[in-house]
Design a protein around this motif. Structure first.
Motif: not given
Length: 442
Positions: A25, A30, A59, A73, A76-78, A80
């Motif tokens: 990431v 990603i 995504a 995505p 929000n990226i959490r 991952i």
């Protein structure tokens, strides 16, 4: 689905799923090894939760780097991590549409923001569609009432026309959109609030749009805190909804605030993917996506989409790259002037800098001549205003300036309109013809 229809689809059905794994990431992006996919496809990333279980993150495939799939995505990226399973769907983003959405406030994915479930009886459509074939677009010959005197009288809009509203911040773009949404004679409003402050979404719905306006509107909101992809998809989702109703014979009013924030979101994605910045940091894909979005509205053989796009101009510079590109695509532009707003003239439409490219084709000769006369008088006054204000001009020196001085307060009064006032087009046109044919000294 009938048996014969089902048999046609069976050879094209996929009986297995395609998977990949997250490799790394970087910022907003990603990267995954697989799955086999195409640009625009939606993928599901299976993210293990710290509380146990697995959550699904949506995504979209935005590019490729060697054999690596580059994803962005929708949320929000959490949580991952390396090795998360990536499931390919092989399809672009789809939304549900139908008459039951009228009166709803949706997010970029077409889901109700208030957490309720979608109504039944909706059909599935893609958010990205091709613009109508140019040869299937009927010419615009019918006026559309928007209920704003300055527009109906001086900048008449046709049914299916696409118009930009250009202004700096805080000059009244959202307020003008609310007036149009409440007063227009269109069958349905589709309103896209892209990149707005979270506070402004509810304020626009309750204050600018109002309960009566919401009853015949569908609102799509993507606030500024959401990822760039969601802001872009908000614009495409709203356009797809408007297209659905246009294809069923309705005259739809699409309002988007603002197309500049769509361009900024695309710039974020372009820079993250590795595009080189071109004009003022905007990447080439920005100038490619604008016509793809804006050309989808207008007329087709079934109905029409009349579109108003707001353009946020940096430092009131009407020639900045996005404003210049949008102005070249649309069928007219309305400029809101900060100087007029500071004087208390609302809506702060500068009719001298604004133009409707179809007004001369859809309005009566008397109306066009009256508007041209008042525009010329207003221009004459503005050109000589400094001399008049310092007392350097003497009455009688120029017949044109003398007449402009007499008309200026009447023209200014005509261009003003209260926030909640609704003026019918016939009344606006009658006023402008009477004013042009009368004597300002009376």
């Amino acid at each position: 689905m009938r048996a014969d229809q089902l048999s046609e689809h069976i050879p094209h059905m996929t009986t297995f799923k395609k998977y990949g794994r997250v490799k790394r990431v970087i910022g907003l992006m990603i990267e995954s090894q697989g799955p086999e996919s195409s640009i625009g496809d939606v993928c599901f990333i299976h993210v293990p939760s710290s509380r146990g279980g697995v959550s699904i993150m949506k995504a979209e495939v935005v590019g490729f780097r060697d054999e690596i799939v580059v994803l962005m995505p929708y949320t929000n990226i959490r949580e991952i991590s390396i090795g998360c399973l990536v499931e390919g769907t092989g399809k672009p983003l789809e939304i549900k549409v139908g008459p039951a959405l009228i009166g709803k406030v949706l997010d970029s994915m077409g889901e109700p923001i208030d957490g309720s479930s979608l109504p039944k009886g909706l059909i599935t459509t893609w958010t990205e569609q091709d613009p109508p074939n140019p040869l299937t677009r009927p010419p615009i010959h019918e006026k559309l009432e928007v209920g704003v005197k300055a527009i109906d009288g001086m900048l008449t809009v046709g049914n299916g026309q696409r118009v930009g509203i250009f202004a700096g911040s805080g000059v009244g773009k959202s307020t003008l959109l609310g007036m149009i949404a409440r007063n227009t004679k269109a069958d349905l409003n589709v309103i896209a609030l892209i990149g707005e402050r979270g506070r402004e979404v509810r304020e626009f719905i309750e204050r600018d749009l109002g309960p009566e306006g919401l009853k015949r509107s569908i609102v799509v909101a993507a606030t500024s805190d959401q990822p760039a992809l969601m802001r872009i998809k908000g614009a495409f989702t709203a356009t797809a909804i408007a297209e659905y109703f246009r294809d069923r014979g309705l005259n739809v009013m699409l309002m988007m605030d603002s197309v500049t924030r769509v361009a900024m979101a695309q710039r974020e994605i372009g820079l993250a993917v590795g595009e080189p910045p071109a004009t003022r940091g905007y990447t080439p894909s920005v100038f490619a996506i604008l016509p793809k979005l804006l050309e989808r509205t207008g007329t087709n053989e079934h109905g029409s989409i009349t579109a108003f796009y707001t353009v946020l101009v940096d430092g009131d510079d009407m020639n900045e790259p996005i404003a210049d590109a949008v102005r070249g695509i649309l069928d007219g532009h309305i400029v809101l002037d900060r100087t007029l707003a500071n004087k208390g003239q609302y809506p702060a439409i500068n009719v001298l800098k604004s133009v409707s490219r179809l007004m001369n084709h859809i309005s009566d000769d008397d109306h066009v001549k009256a508007a041209e006369k008042l525009r010329n008088l207003y221009y004459t006054y503005n050109k000589s205003e400094d001399l008049i204000n310092i007392g350097a001009y003497k009455r009688g020196t120029s017949k044109e300036i003398d007449e402009a001085i007499q008309y200026e307060p009447l023209i200014t009064e005509y261009l003003k309109q209260g926030y909640l006032d609704k003026i019918h087009m016939d009344e606006s046109v009658d006023q402008i013809i009477t004013l042009a044919n009368g004597s300002a000294s009376k």
